[in-house]
Scaffold this motif. Structure first.
Motif, PDB file in Angstrom:
ATOM      1  N   GLU A 237       0.832  -1.203   0.000  1.00  0.00           N
ATOM      2  CA  GLU A 237       0.000   0.000   0.000  1.00  0.00           C
ATOM      3  C   GLU A 237       0.867   1.256   0.000  1.00  0.00           C
ATOM      4  N   ILE A 238       1.929   1.231   0.799  1.00  0.00           N
ATOM      5  CA  ILE A 238       2.849   2.373   0.825  1.00  0.00           C
ATOM      6  C   ILE A 238       3.546   2.513  -0.528  1.00  0.00           C
ATOM      7  N   GLY A 239       3.964   1.386  -1.105  1.00  0.00           N
ATOM      8  CA  GLY A 239       4.642   1.419  -2.387  1.00  0.00           C
ATOM      9  C   GLY A 239       3.762   1.927  -3.520  1.00  0.00           C
ATOM     10  N   ASN A 240       2.455   1.805  -3.371  1.00  0.00           N
ATOM     11  CA  ASN A 240       1.523   2.281  -4.398  1.00  0.00           C
ATOM     12  C   ASN A 240       1.265   3.780  -4.322  1.00  0.00           C
ATOM     13  N   ILE A 241       1.789   4.417  -3.279  1.00  0.00           N
ATOM     14  CA  ILE A 241       1.686   5.882  -3.159  1.00  0.00           C
ATOM     15  C   ILE A 241       2.819   6.492  -3.972  1.00  0.00           C
ATOM     16  N   LYS A 242       2.476   7.307  -4.951  1.00  0.00           N
ATOM     17  CA  LYS A 242       3.479   7.765  -5.914  1.00  0.00           C
ATOM     18  C   LYS A 242       4.111   9.096  -5.506  1.00  0.00           C
ATOM     19  N   ASN A 243       4.750   9.105  -4.363  1.00  0.00           N
ATOM     20  CA  ASN A 243       5.621  10.234  -4.038  1.00  0.00           C
ATOM     21  C   ASN A 243       7.005   9.678  -3.726  1.00  0.00           C
ATOM     22  N   SER A 244       8.001  10.539  -3.784  1.00  0.00           N
ATOM     23  CA  SER A 244       9.388  10.074  -3.667  1.00  0.00           C
ATOM     24  C   SER A 244       9.684   9.487  -2.298  1.00  0.00           C
ATOM     25  N   LEU A 245       9.024   9.997  -1.259  1.00  0.00           N
ATOM     26  CA  LEU A 245       9.248   9.473   0.087  1.00  0.00           C
ATOM     27  C   LEU A 245       8.783   8.021   0.173  1.00  0.00           C
ATOM     28  N   CYS A 246       7.592   7.744  -0.314  1.00  0.00           N
ATOM     29  CA  CYS A 246       7.056   6.380  -0.253  1.00  0.00           C
ATOM     30  C   CYS A 246       7.834   5.429  -1.157  1.00  0.00           C
ATOM     31  N   GLN A 247       8.269   5.912  -2.287  1.00  0.00           N
ATOM     32  CA  GLN A 247       9.047   5.060  -3.183  1.00  0.00           C
ATOM     33  C   GLN A 247      10.379   4.675  -2.544  1.00  0.00           C
ATOM     34  N   TYR A 248      10.997   5.611  -1.851  1.00  0.00           N
ATOM     35  CA  TYR A 248      12.244   5.309  -1.159  1.00  0.00           C
ATOM     36  C   TYR A 248      12.005   4.323  -0.016  1.00  0.00           C
ATOM     37  N   LEU A 249      10.933   4.562   0.749  1.00  0.00           N
ATOM     38  CA  LEU A 249      10.607   3.651   1.846  1.00  0.00           C
ATOM     39  C   LEU A 249      10.355   2.239   1.335  1.00  0.00           C
ATOM     40  N   TYR A 250       9.598   2.135   0.260  1.00  0.00           N
ATOM     41  CA  TYR A 250       9.271   0.812  -0.272  1.00  0.00           C
ATOM     42  C   TYR A 250      10.536   0.068  -0.691  1.00  0.00           C
ATOM     43  N   LYS A 251      11.393   0.749  -1.431  1.00  0.00           N
ATOM     44  CA  LYS A 251      12.618   0.129  -1.933  1.00  0.00           C
ATOM     45  C   LYS A 251      13.501  -0.367  -0.795  1.00  0.00           C
ATOM     46  N   THR A 252      13.647   0.426   0.255  1.00  0.00           N
ATOM     47  CA  THR A 252      14.595   0.072   1.323  1.00  0.00           C
ATOM     48  C   THR A 252      13.973  -0.789   2.417  1.00  0.00           C
ATOM     49  N   THR A 253      12.646  -0.793   2.517  1.00  0.00           N
ATOM     50  CA  THR A 253      11.972  -1.594   3.550  1.00  0.00           C
ATOM     51  C   THR A 253      11.715  -3.021   3.078  1.00  0.00           C
ATOM     52  N   LYS A 254      11.531  -3.214   1.787  1.00  0.00           N
ATOM     53  CA  LYS A 254      11.192  -4.535   1.250  1.00  0.00           C
ATOM     54  C   LYS A 254      12.187  -5.617   1.655  1.00  0.00           C
ATOM     55  N   PRO A 255      13.500  -5.413   1.526  1.00  0.00           N
ATOM     56  CA  PRO A 255      14.429  -6.482   1.933  1.00  0.00           C
ATOM     57  C   PRO A 255      14.421  -6.721   3.436  1.00  0.00           C
ATOM     58  N   TRP A 256      14.231  -5.653   4.224  1.00  0.00           N
ATOM     59  CA  TRP A 256      14.199  -5.845   5.676  1.00  0.00           C
ATOM     60  C   TRP A 256      12.982  -6.659   6.096  1.00  0.00           C
ATOM     61  N   LEU A 257      11.844  -6.395   5.476  1.00  0.00           N
ATOM     62  CA  LEU A 257      10.642  -7.144   5.826  1.00  0.00           C
ATOM     63  C   LEU A 257      10.831  -8.618   5.495  1.00  0.00           C
ATOM     64  N   ALA A 258      11.442  -8.905   4.350  1.00  0.00           N
ATOM     65  CA  ALA A 258      11.719 -10.302   3.982  1.00  0.00           C
ATOM     66  C   ALA A 258      12.688 -10.934   4.972  1.00  0.00           C
ATOM     67  N   TYR A 259      13.697 -10.182   5.373  1.00  0.00           N
ATOM     68  CA  TYR A 259      14.680 -10.670   6.348  1.00  0.00           C
ATOM     69  C   TYR A 259      14.008 -10.950   7.690  1.00  0.00           C
ATOM     70  N   SER A 260      13.148 -10.043   8.120  1.00  0.00           N
ATOM     71  CA  SER A 260      12.456 -10.209   9.394  1.00  0.00           C
ATOM     72  C   SER A 260      11.594 -11.468   9.389  1.00  0.00           C
ATOM     73  N   LYS A 261      10.903 -11.716   8.299  1.00  0.00           N
ATOM     74  CA  LYS A 261      10.056 -12.901   8.214  1.00  0.00           C
ATOM     75  C   LYS A 261      10.884 -14.177   8.295  1.00  0.00           C
ATOM     76  N   LYS A 262      12.061 -14.160   7.695  1.00  0.00           N
ATOM     77  CA  LYS A 262      12.915 -15.341   7.691  1.00  0.00           C
ATOM     78  C   LYS A 262      13.580 -15.591   9.045  1.00  0.00           C
ATOM     79  N   THR A 263      13.903 -14.537   9.785  1.00  0.00           N
ATOM     80  CA  THR A 263      14.717 -14.682  10.994  1.00  0.00           C
ATOM     81  C   THR A 263      13.934 -14.558  12.297  1.00  0.00           C
TER      82      THR A 263
END
Length: 327
Positions: free
Chosen positions: A216-242
């Motif tokens: 939902e955040i990634g679908n918001i088309k402003n530069s702040l949300c796009q940056y958050l989406y890009k940098t949060t995605k790997p952490w969320l995957a890491y958190s789920k795995k660990t």
């Protein structure tokens, strides 16, 4: 409007580094009730020079003009080797660094302006805005403790400190990273007279941001949300795995959300002490007279109680984040 200094160990884009500082900073930047006067950085989640560079990159990519000042590189007393081995190299040992292959920036020491002037700048901002500055402290408290020690005249000019740290009763956790990395600094803050609100690990670890929330955040088309989406995605995957949870905790976000809507939380006021010796070094505990079993042996070390967040409405918290980010 609340004027704030965000003191953090932000790590967006760094392999193995939590992104909750970035989420908290984003919420502050996107909220009209809040003016971010400066971002200061400290060694914690990542080494300080990386946190400083990440903060500058975060603001540049998101389109915000906020000064960033580099702070303390080492704790007041705590040895750093074991902490740094786990925080800086744990992701490699787990074989999960690949999650960041498309996001990690080539942050270099060649960047200019890396003087450790954060404490001086914090004092200047507080003196220029007496009784108007709230410190959002979402990393180890080394910078804040240094501020209190070096500039004692500013202590009574701070409106409030809102911090993420402390761990009272969480299974398998003796202490949290923020207080554990610098217990002496935490003690300085807890024993000060500055009004203090604490988001402890007990409460922040009840939050959960799932993949669908991030989308939902990634679908918001402003530069702040796009940056958050890009940098949060790997952490969320890491958190789920660990961590065995269906997403990631958003610890630091609670400190900023509190300034916007206190009704998201439940609170209790307590004296809080932190252990500085022995096997329980870095452990926080309630030190109220009458609450303690051995009140004659352990007395509160502070003259004022801490306002502790004891519960948070996770869905309303996430809704607040998405609503503010959608500007």
């Amino acid at each position: 409007m609340r004027k704030i200094i965000v003191d953090c160990d932000i790590g967006n884009g760094i392999a193995g580094a939590n992104v909750d500082d970035g989420l908290a900073l984003a919420l502050a930047l996107a909220s009209p009730e809040i003016e971010v006067k400066a971002v200061t950085t400290v060694s914690g989640n990542v080494l300080n020079f990386k946190a400083c560079l990440v903060a500058r990159h975060f603001l540049q990519e998101s389109g915000y003009d906020v000064p960033v000042y580099c702070g303390s590189f080492r704790a007041l007393k705590e040895p750093t080797q074991k902490w740094r081995e786990r925080l800086d190299h744990g992701v490699e040992k787990q074989g999960l660094k690949y999650l960041w292959q498309d996001t990690e920036e080539n942050f270099s020491l060649a960047d200019t302006g890396m003087d450790s002037n954060a404490v001086e700048k914090m004092a200047q901002i507080i003196n220029d805005n007496p009784h108007e500055i709230t410190i959002i402290a979402i990393g180890p408290l080394t910078n804040v403790a240094a501020l209190f020690n070096q500039y004692p005249e500013v202590v009574n000019k701070i409106q409030e400190i809102v911090l993420m740290g402390g761990c009272f009763n969480v299974k398998n956790y003796l202490k949290d990273t923020n207080f554990g990395l610098d217990p002496e600094a935490a003690a300085v803050v807890l024993e000060s007279s500055v009004p203090c609100t604490m988001a402890p690990f007990d409460t922040t670890s009840t939050t959960l941001m799932k993949q669908e929330d991030l989308e939902e955040i990634g679908n918001i088309k402003n530069s702040l949300c796009q940056y958050l989406y890009k940098t949060t995605k790997p952490w969320l995957a890491y958190s789920k795995k660990t961590r065995g949870i269906d997403g990631c905790w958003v610890h630091d976000v609670l400190t900023v959300a509190y300034l916007i809507d206190e009704s998201l939380f439940c609170f209790k006021d307590h004296f809080v002490n932190i252990e500085l010796e022995g096997a329980f070094r870095g452990k926080t505990y309630i030190a109220d007279i009458g609450f303690l079993k051995n009140a004659d042996e352990i007395q509160p070390k502070s003259s004022r109680k801490v306002k502790i967040m004891t519960a948070v409405d996770n869905q309303r918290l996430l809704s607040l984040m998405k609503q503010r980010l959608n500007f």
